[in-house]
Write a protein that holds these residues in place. Structure first.
Motif, PDB file in Angstrom:
ATOM      1  N   ALA A 138      24.697  41.918  29.884  1.00 52.76           N
ATOM      2  CA  ALA A 138      23.390  41.804  29.245  1.00 52.76           C
ATOM      3  C   ALA A 138      22.544  43.044  29.531  1.00 52.76           C
ATOM      4  O   ALA A 138      21.612  43.361  28.794  1.00 52.76           O
ATOM      5  CB  ALA A 138      22.675  40.546  29.725  1.00 52.76           C
ATOM      6  N   HIS A 139      22.906  43.741  30.623  1.00 48.43           N
ATOM      7  CA  HIS A 139      22.172  44.963  30.977  1.00 48.43           C
ATOM      8  C   HIS A 139      22.997  46.218  30.681  1.00 48.43           C
ATOM      9  O   HIS A 139      22.648  47.316  31.129  1.00 48.43           O
ATOM     10  CB  HIS A 139      21.805  44.942  32.470  1.00 48.43           C
ATOM     11  N   GLY A 140      24.136  46.038  30.004  1.00 52.19           N
ATOM     12  CA  GLY A 140      24.976  47.193  29.666  1.00 52.19           C
ATOM     13  C   GLY A 140      25.669  47.831  30.858  1.00 52.19           C
ATOM     14  O   GLY A 140      26.027  49.013  30.823  1.00 52.19           O
ATOM     15  N   VAL A 141      25.891  47.036  31.919  1.00 54.24           N
ATOM     16  CA  VAL A 141      26.505  47.585  33.144  1.00 54.24           C
ATOM     17  C   VAL A 141      27.954  47.083  33.246  1.00 54.24           C
ATOM     18  O   VAL A 141      28.203  45.885  33.095  1.00 54.24           O
ATOM     19  CB  VAL A 141      25.712  47.114  34.396  1.00 54.24           C
ATOM     20  N   PRO A 142      28.930  47.971  33.507  1.00 58.49           N
ATOM     21  CA  PRO A 142      30.315  47.502  33.655  1.00 58.49           C
ATOM     22  C   PRO A 142      30.523  46.753  34.981  1.00 58.49           C
ATOM     23  O   PRO A 142      29.863  47.049  35.980  1.00 58.49           O
ATOM     24  CB  PRO A 142      31.140  48.798  33.625  1.00 58.49           C
ATOM     25  N   ILE A 143      31.450  45.807  34.948  1.00 61.09           N
ATOM     26  CA  ILE A 143      31.726  45.019  36.161  1.00 61.09           C
ATOM     27  C   ILE A 143      33.220  45.009  36.455  1.00 61.09           C
ATOM     28  O   ILE A 143      34.049  44.850  35.545  1.00 61.09           O
ATOM     29  CB  ILE A 143      31.143  43.582  36.041  1.00 61.09           C
ATOM     30  N   HIS A 144      33.521  45.190  37.737  1.00 61.31           N
ATOM     31  CA  HIS A 144      34.905  45.160  38.230  1.00 61.31           C
ATOM     32  C   HIS A 144      35.069  43.934  39.117  1.00 61.31           C
ATOM     33  O   HIS A 144      34.139  43.557  39.840  1.00 61.31           O
ATOM     34  CB  HIS A 144      35.175  46.442  39.055  1.00 61.31           C
ATOM     35  N   SER A 145      36.254  43.306  39.048  1.00 64.03           N
ATOM     36  CA  SER A 145      36.533  42.194  39.956  1.00 64.03           C
ATOM     37  C   SER A 145      37.915  42.372  40.586  1.00 64.03           C
ATOM     38  O   SER A 145      38.901  42.611  39.881  1.00 64.03           O
ATOM     39  CB  SER A 145      36.466  40.862  39.201  1.00 64.03           C
ATOM     40  N   ASP A 146      37.972  42.233  41.895  1.00 63.48           N
ATOM     41  CA  ASP A 146      39.238  42.274  42.622  1.00 63.48           C
ATOM     42  C   ASP A 146      39.801  40.858  42.615  1.00 63.48           C
ATOM     43  O   ASP A 146      39.278  39.965  43.288  1.00 63.48           O
ATOM     44  CB  ASP A 146      38.957  42.772  44.058  1.00 63.48           C
ATOM     45  N   ALA A 147      40.876  40.673  41.821  1.00 64.07           N
ATOM     46  CA  ALA A 147      41.456  39.320  41.682  1.00 64.07           C
ATOM     47  C   ALA A 147      42.792  39.221  42.415  1.00 64.07           C
ATOM     48  O   ALA A 147      43.605  38.336  42.110  1.00 64.07           O
ATOM     49  CB  ALA A 147      41.620  38.982  40.200  1.00 64.07           C
ATOM     50  N   VAL A 148      43.004  40.110  43.398  1.00 66.39           N
ATOM     51  CA  VAL A 148      44.284  40.153  44.118  1.00 66.39           C
ATOM     52  C   VAL A 148      44.673  38.778  44.661  1.00 66.39           C
ATOM     53  O   VAL A 148      45.815  38.348  44.558  1.00 66.39           O
ATOM     54  CB  VAL A 148      44.199  41.198  45.257  1.00 66.39           C
ATOM     55  N   GLN A 149      43.706  38.087  45.259  1.00 58.15           N
ATOM     56  CA  GLN A 149      44.016  36.806  45.905  1.00 58.15           C
ATOM     57  C   GLN A 149      44.089  35.657  44.905  1.00 58.15           C
ATOM     58  O   GLN A 149      44.596  34.587  45.218  1.00 58.15           O
ATOM     59  CB  GLN A 149      42.929  36.474  46.935  1.00 58.15           C
ATOM     60  N   ALA A 150      43.549  35.865  43.731  1.00 55.38           N
ATOM     61  CA  ALA A 150      43.316  34.727  42.836  1.00 55.38           C
ATOM     62  C   ALA A 150      44.446  34.439  41.862  1.00 55.38           C
ATOM     63  O   ALA A 150      44.667  33.287  41.493  1.00 55.38           O
ATOM     64  CB  ALA A 150      42.022  34.972  42.042  1.00 55.38           C
ATOM     65  N   ILE A 151      45.175  35.485  41.442  1.00 56.46           N
ATOM     66  CA  ILE A 151      45.971  35.290  40.226  1.00 56.46           C
ATOM     67  C   ILE A 151      47.104  34.280  40.366  1.00 56.46           C
ATOM     68  O   ILE A 151      47.491  33.667  39.389  1.00 56.46           O
ATOM     69  CB  ILE A 151      46.499  36.621  39.644  1.00 56.46           C
ATOM     70  N   ALA A 152      47.623  34.091  41.582  1.00 53.77           N
ATOM     71  CA  ALA A 152      48.711  33.116  41.719  1.00 53.77           C
ATOM     72  C   ALA A 152      48.185  31.690  41.861  1.00 53.77           C
ATOM     73  O   ALA A 152      48.928  30.733  41.690  1.00 53.77           O
ATOM     74  CB  ALA A 152      49.585  33.455  42.920  1.00 53.77           C
ATOM     75  N   GLN A 153      46.909  31.543  42.182  1.00 54.66           N
ATOM     76  CA  GLN A 153      46.406  30.219  42.556  1.00 54.66           C
ATOM     77  C   GLN A 153      45.334  29.662  41.624  1.00 54.66           C
ATOM     78  O   GLN A 153      45.024  28.473  41.672  1.00 54.66           O
ATOM     79  CB  GLN A 153      45.830  30.276  43.974  1.00 54.66           C
ATOM     80  N   LEU A 154      44.725  30.537  40.821  1.00 56.91           N
ATOM     81  CA  LEU A 154      43.622  30.091  39.963  1.00 56.91           C
ATOM     82  C   LEU A 154      43.884  30.550  38.534  1.00 56.91           C
ATOM     83  O   LEU A 154      44.564  31.558  38.330  1.00 56.91           O
ATOM     84  CB  LEU A 154      42.298  30.712  40.443  1.00 56.91           C
ATOM     85  N   PRO A 155      43.315  29.849  37.561  1.00 60.10           N
ATOM     86  CA  PRO A 155      43.480  30.329  36.180  1.00 60.10           C
ATOM     87  C   PRO A 155      42.589  31.560  35.953  1.00 60.10           C
ATOM     88  O   PRO A 155      41.381  31.435  35.877  1.00 60.10           O
ATOM     89  CB  PRO A 155      43.017  29.140  35.329  1.00 60.10           C
ATOM     90  N   VAL A 156      43.202  32.728  35.921  1.00 60.93           N
ATOM     91  CA  VAL A 156      42.437  33.967  35.736  1.00 60.93           C
ATOM     92  C   VAL A 156      42.860  34.571  34.404  1.00 60.93           C
ATOM     93  O   VAL A 156      44.040  34.873  34.211  1.00 60.93           O
ATOM     94  CB  VAL A 156      42.730  34.975  36.874  1.00 60.93           C
TER      95      VAL A 156
END
Ligand SMILES: Cc1ncc(COP(=O)(O)O)c(C=O)c1O
Length: 328
Positions: A113-131
Motif C-alpha cells: 500500500a506504500h509501494g515498499v517491497p517486502i522479503h520473507s524468510d520462509a526457510v522454516q515454514a515451507i515443509a510445515q505450513l501452506p506457503v
C-alpha cells in the motif's frame, strides 16, 4: 509453491538468498531505511546491520509481542513515519527458535500500500505450513534445501517478476542476471525433489507432527509443572516446542538430555555453541535468566511417538539434576 520457473533464483542456501534480498533490494531502491523484525535469523539480521555499518543504511528493528509476533500496526506506523525513505521490509514466515508464525500476507499488503517491497524468510515454514509465493504477496522469499530434507548448500530466492535487486555476485549473468555462477544442477535436482515431497506430504505430516508436539508439551507440563512454553501456544510451526525451564541452564539440560540420547537445541541451532542468550527471546521481553534456561525440541518427518515418550520419561529427572547444578 506458487512461483513461476522464472521467479526462482537458485542460490547456495538460505543465507545467500537472505543476503541477496536484503542487500540487493537496499542497493536497488537507494533509500536508507530497512524495516526488519527483531526476531529474524542472523542470515537476515546481519546483512542489514552490515549495510548500516558500511553503506549508510538505517536499520529499524520491528518490535514483537511476548509471543514473538510483529503486529501489523507496528509495521504500518513504522512505514508511515516516512514512507518515501523505506528501502524494504523483511519479516520471516515462521521463527526458527520459538516457531511463531508471522502474519506475512497482511504485512505484505501494508508494505505494498506504500509501494515498499517486502522479503520473507520462509526457510522454516515451507515443509510445515501452506506457503504460496504468489498468494502471499511478498516480492522475495527465501527457501533452503536442508530444512526440507534436501541437500545442504542449495536454496533459492523466489523473486517476483519486475523485482530486480542489485546482484551480490556478478559474472556470467545466470539466474536473470541476479545471481551469476554455474548452477549446481545435482543439488538443485535434490532440492526440487525434497520440496516436492515435503509439499505433497504436508497435509498428512503437519497434523501428525502437531499431535505429537501437543502430546510432548502436555507431558512435559505434567512432569515439570512450572515449565513455560514460549511462542504462540497454537499459531506456531507444528513441529516446534520451545520451553523455558526456570532455574536451569539450557546448556546443562542439553548435555543431560544428550546423554540420554535426546537431541535438542538451545537458541537457534545455527548459533548454538555461542554462549549468548537468544536475541529472539530477549526481543520477546524475556530476561536473560529465562532466555538462558530455554530449550527447543524440533520434530520432523522421522519423529515418532516413542521419541516423545522418551522425553516425557526422563525430563523430570533431568530438570531436577540441572536445577541442582544451578545457574552459573
Ligand atoms: C530461518 C532461517 N533462515 C536462514 C537460515 C540459513 O539457511 P542456510 O543454512 O541454508 O544458509 C536458516 C538455517 O537454519 C534458518 O533457520
Amino acid at each position: 509453491m506458487g512461483a513461476r520457473p522464472s521467479e526462482v533464483v537458485f542460490t547456495s542456501g538460505g543465507t545467500e538468498a537472505d543476503n541477496l534480498a536484503i542487500k540487493g533490494l537496499f542497493w536497488a531502491r537507494k533509500r536508507p531505511r530497512i524495516l526488519i523484525s527483531a526476531v529474524e535469523h542472523h542470515a537476515a539480521l546481519d546483512p542489514a546491520h552490515w549495510l548500516a555499518d558500511n553503506q549508510g543504511a538505517v536499520v529499524e528493528l520491528l518490535p514483537v509481542d511476548a509471543q514473538g509476533r510483529v503486529h501489523p500496526d507496528t509495521l504500518r506506523a513504522a512505514i508511515d513515519a516516512n514512507p518515501d525513505d523505506v528501502a524494504l521490509v523483511s519479516v520471516m514466515w515462521a521463527n526458527n527458535e520459538v516457531g511463531t508464525i508471522q502474519p506475512v500476507p497482511e504485512l505484505a499488503a501494508i508494505a505494498h500500500a506504500h509501494g515498499v517491497p517486502i522479503h520473507s524468510d520462509a526457510v522454516q515454514a515451507i515443509a510445515q505450513l501452506p506457503v504460496n509465493f504468489a498468494e502471499s504477496g511478498v516480492d522475495a522469499m527465501t527457501i533452503s534445501g536442508h530444512k526440507v530434507g534436501g541437500p545442504m548448500g542449495v536454496g533459492a530466492l523466489l523473486l517476483a517478476r519486475g523485482v530486480d535487486p542489485v546482484p551480490v555476485l556478478h559474472g556470467g549473468g545466470q539466474e536473470r542476471d541476479v545471481r551469476s555462477g554455474t548452477l549446481d544442477a545435482p543439488a538443485i535436482a535434490g532440492f526440487a525433489a525434497a520440496v516436492q515431497a515435503s509439499v505433497d506430504r504436508r497435509p498428512e505430516q503437519a497434523p501428525r507432527l502437531a499431535a505429537l508436539r501437543d502430546d510432548l508439551v502436555s507431558r512435559v507440563r505434567q512432569a515439570v509443572p512450572d515449565v513455560i512454553l514460549n511462542g504462540d501456544p497454537t499459531d506456531r510451526l507444528p513441529g516446534n516446542a520451545h520451553f523455558t525451564f526456570p532455574g536451569c541452564e539450557g546448556d546443562a539440560l542439553l548435555m543431560l538430555l544428550d546423554a540420554k540420547g535426546i537431541e535438542c537445541s538451545t537458541g537457534s541451532a545455527c548459533s548454538a555453541g555461542v554462549a549468548q542468550p537468544s536475541h529472539v527471546l530477549l526481543a520477546m521481553d524475556q530476561d536473560t535468566a529465562r532466555a538462558r534456561g530455554s530449550l527447543r525440541f524440533s520434530l520432523g518427518h522421522t519423529s515418532t511417538q516413542s521419541d516423545v515418550d522418551r522425553v516425557a520419561d526422563v525430563i523430570a529427572v533431568v530438570v531436577e539434576r540441572a536445577r541442582r547444578a544451578g545457574l552459573t
